[in-house]
Write a protein that holds these residues in place. Structure first.
Motif, mmCIF file in Angstrom:
data_model
loop_
_atom_site.group_PDB
_atom_site.id
_atom_site.type_symbol
_atom_site.label_atom_id
_atom_site.label_comp_id
_atom_site.label_asym_id
_atom_site.label_seq_id
_atom_site.Cartn_x
_atom_site.Cartn_y
_atom_site.Cartn_z
ATOM 1 N N GLN A 183 21.703 2.882 -5.532
ATOM 2 C CA GLN A 183 20.477 3.641 -5.238
ATOM 3 C C GLN A 183 19.242 2.792 -5.477
ATOM 4 O O GLN A 183 18.275 2.843 -4.696
ATOM 5 N N ARG A 184 19.278 2.010 -6.529
ATOM 6 C CA ARG A 184 18.125 1.151 -6.821
ATOM 7 C C ARG A 184 17.944 0.097 -5.733
ATOM 8 O O ARG A 184 16.806 -0.189 -5.312
ATOM 9 N N ARG A 185 19.043 -0.480 -5.253
ATOM 10 C CA ARG A 185 18.929 -1.453 -4.153
ATOM 11 C C ARG A 185 18.379 -0.814 -2.890
ATOM 12 O O ARG A 185 17.573 -1.413 -2.149
ATOM 13 N N ASP A 186 18.806 0.433 -2.602
ATOM 14 C CA ASP A 186 18.292 1.110 -1.396
ATOM 15 C C ASP A 186 16.791 1.367 -1.508
ATOM 16 O O ASP A 186 16.046 1.217 -0.522
ATOM 17 N N GLU A 187 16.302 1.763 -2.698
ATOM 18 C CA GLU A 187 14.862 1.999 -2.878
ATOM 19 C C GLU A 187 14.073 0.707 -2.710
ATOM 20 O O GLU A 187 12.998 0.697 -2.090
ATOM 21 N N GLU A 188 14.581 -0.391 -3.256
ATOM 22 C CA GLU A 188 13.880 -1.656 -3.099
ATOM 23 C C GLU A 188 13.838 -2.071 -1.636
ATOM 24 O O GLU A 188 12.819 -2.590 -1.149
ATOM 25 N N GLU A 189 14.938 -1.867 -0.917
ATOM 26 C CA GLU A 189 14.950 -2.238 0.501
ATOM 27 C C GLU A 189 13.964 -1.372 1.291
ATOM 28 O O GLU A 189 13.258 -1.864 2.181
ATOM 29 N N ALA A 190 13.870 -0.063 1.003
ATOM 30 C CA ALA A 190 12.928 0.824 1.721
ATOM 31 C C ALA A 190 11.486 0.422 1.443
ATOM 32 O O ALA A 190 10.642 0.402 2.347
ATOM 33 N N ALA A 191 11.174 0.094 0.161
ATOM 34 C CA ALA A 191 9.809 -0.314 -0.169
ATOM 35 C C ALA A 191 9.453 -1.614 0.546
ATOM 36 O O ALA A 191 8.323 -1.785 1.024
ATOM 37 N N PHE A 192 10.409 -2.541 0.625
ATOM 38 C CA PHE A 192 10.128 -3.802 1.306
ATOM 39 C C PHE A 192 9.872 -3.565 2.791
ATOM 40 O O PHE A 192 8.944 -4.150 3.390
ATOM 41 N N GLN A 193 10.671 -2.702 3.413
ATOM 42 C CA GLN A 193 10.454 -2.434 4.833
ATOM 43 C C GLN A 193 9.107 -1.744 5.069
ATOM 44 O O GLN A 193 8.415 -2.006 6.066
ATOM 45 N N HIS A 194 8.665 -0.872 4.148
ATOM 46 C CA HIS A 194 7.369 -0.211 4.280
ATOM 47 C C HIS A 194 6.234 -1.224 4.202
ATOM 48 O O HIS A 194 5.299 -1.188 5.012
ATOM 49 N N ARG A 195 6.297 -2.134 3.250
ATOM 50 C CA ARG A 195 5.247 -3.150 3.131
ATOM 51 C C ARG A 195 5.241 -4.081 4.349
ATOM 52 O O ARG A 195 4.191 -4.530 4.802
ATOM 53 N N ALA A 196 6.436 -4.368 4.892
ATOM 54 C CA ALA A 196 6.484 -5.230 6.069
ATOM 55 C C ALA A 196 5.822 -4.569 7.275
ATOM 56 O O ALA A 196 5.108 -5.213 8.051
ATOM 57 N N GLY B 24 -5.790 -5.196 -0.478
ATOM 58 C CA GLY B 24 -5.883 -3.948 -1.216
ATOM 59 C C GLY B 24 -4.687 -3.047 -0.964
ATOM 60 O O GLY B 24 -4.190 -2.381 -1.854
ATOM 61 N N ARG B 25 -4.256 -2.978 0.288
ATOM 62 C CA ARG B 25 -3.077 -2.165 0.587
ATOM 63 C C ARG B 25 -1.822 -2.671 -0.088
ATOM 64 O O ARG B 25 -0.991 -1.923 -0.547
ATOM 65 N N PHE B 26 -1.728 -3.997 -0.119
ATOM 66 C CA PHE B 26 -0.542 -4.555 -0.779
ATOM 67 C C PHE B 26 -0.577 -4.293 -2.277
ATOM 68 O O PHE B 26 0.457 -4.039 -2.902
ATOM 69 N N ARG B 27 -1.797 -4.318 -2.827
ATOM 70 C CA ARG B 27 -1.873 -4.051 -4.267
ATOM 71 C C ARG B 27 -1.598 -2.582 -4.542
ATOM 72 O O ARG B 27 -1.056 -2.221 -5.568
ATOM 73 N N ALA C 228 2.022 -4.692 6.877
ATOM 74 C CA ALA C 228 1.499 -6.025 7.124
ATOM 75 C C ALA C 228 1.421 -6.317 8.615
ATOM 76 O O ALA C 228 0.450 -6.902 9.110
ATOM 77 N N GLU C 229 2.448 -5.898 9.362
ATOM 78 C CA GLU C 229 2.420 -6.122 10.807
ATOM 79 C C GLU C 229 1.285 -5.328 11.458
ATOM 80 O O GLU C 229 0.596 -5.828 12.367
ATOM 81 N N ALA C 230 1.061 -4.099 10.993
ATOM 82 C CA ALA C 230 -0.025 -3.294 11.574
ATOM 83 C C ALA C 230 -1.390 -3.909 11.284
ATOM 84 O O ALA C 230 -2.274 -3.964 12.156
ATOM 85 N N LEU C 231 -1.601 -4.404 10.086
ATOM 86 C CA LEU C 231 -2.868 -5.013 9.733
ATOM 87 C C LEU C 231 -3.093 -6.296 10.511
ATOM 88 O O LEU C 231 -4.214 -6.604 10.918
ATOM 89 N N LEU C 232 -2.012 -7.069 10.703
ATOM 90 C CA LEU C 232 -2.164 -8.295 11.490
ATOM 91 C C LEU C 232 -2.526 -7.975 12.936
ATOM 92 O O LEU C 232 -3.344 -8.664 13.546
#
Length: 299
Positions: free
Chosen positions: A242-255, A291-294, A258-262
């Motif tokens: 479960q912890r690995r799945d949460e980390e993967e979801a958070a990483f995909q959200h930040r990615a 700021g969004r990343f922070r 970042a693509e939208a801001l670029l």
């Protein structure tokens, strides 16, 4: 303690009867030589007997001292005994028979150990060690006796070099050596098998496909046996998964952010064009991006 002192103290070991018979026969022959010496007008001294023995040929040449020592209680050599008989006109066959009986009594044959059967060996040094072990169980371990029984193809000097590992024997020499030592068929076959292995070297690796597969399987089995600690990685439990799945979801959200801001940054740069305004817009978007990343939640 000397022999004379032991005799005076009554501690001298009893000599074999066969040796006493031989010495008595030699003394009787010396007494019989008195008549021969008297017929020649001489005395039957030891120099006289040595002269008569030497006149019979080179094989009977002995000194007077040697003939005198033949009667001092010790076992003389066979050559001295035969020369004594020759000098006194005695029967040489009788001298040899009496000496052989005395020699067996003084030097009884040793108890022979069990014949040695060599194990597997692959080097020349191993062959030399096996030959020495076979020699130790022979009825007579002397080099001269073994060479005499082995025949003309193996002299004592050659046998010494073979046993020292300085010379590699031929199959004929090895067979003769085993026969002279009475090693038996099993020991002879083991010696010859090791001899052939040393000459031919190790067998070549198999070239057919099945042989390659067999070698690979043997190597794999050896590796598994030698490294039992190697095991498959255990599967994670429910909490870790479960912890690995949460980390993967958070990483995909930040990615995605970042693509939208670029993309937004690219569109703003195209509309404003180069200049201070574009630079200000670019700086503002970078601040927004950072700021969004922070602000993004961590894992």
């Amino acid at each position: 303690m000397t022999r004379a002192a032991a005799r005076r103290a009554g501690q001298e070991p009893k000599e074999p009867a066969e040796l006493a018979v031989l010495r008595g026969w030699l003394r009787g022959r010396k007494s019989a030589a008195v008549a021969m010496a008297s017929a020649e007008g001489r005395r039957a001294t030891y120099p006289y007997l040595a002269e008569r023995a030497s006149a019979a040929g080179t094989r009977y040449v002995v000194s007077a001292c040697t003939l005198r020592q033949a009667l001092d209680g010790r076992l003389p050599t066979l050559r001295t005994t035969v020369a004594f008989a020759r000098a006194t006109g005695g029967d040489e066959a009788t001298a040899r028979r009496l000496w052989a009986a005395a020699d067996r009594a003084v030097h009884p044959p040793r108890a022979r150990p069990a014949p040695y059967v060599p194990g597997r060996f692959t080097t020349r040094a191993g062959l030399a060690r096996a030959m020495n072990r076979v020699r130790d169980t022979a009825p007579d371990t002397t080099l001269r006796a073994i060479a005499r029984l082995a025949g003309p193809g193996l002299c004592a000097s050659a046998l010494s070099r073979l046993l020292a590992g300085k010379q590699f024997p031929t199959a004929v020499q090895l067979t003769a050596f085993a026969a002279a030592c009475q090693a038996g068929d099993e020991a002879t076959a083991a010696l010859l098998a090791g001899h052939r292995h040393i000459l031919n070297g190790p067998p070549p690796p198999p070239s057919y496909p099945c042989g390659v597969v067999e070698l690979a399987e043997e190597r794999r089995q050896r590796d598994e046996a030698a490294r039992p600690w190697l095991a498959a990685e255990p599967e994670p439990d429910w909490y870790d998964q479960q912890r690995r799945d949460e980390e993967e979801a958070a990483f995909q959200h930040r990615a995605r952010d970042a693509e939208a801001l670029l993309d937004e940054l690219d569109d703003t740069g195209q509309h404003t064009g180069p200049g201070p305004a574009a630079a200000d817009s670019h700086s503002g978007l970078e601040g927004l991006l950072s700021g969004r990343f922070r602000a993004a939640p961590g894992p």
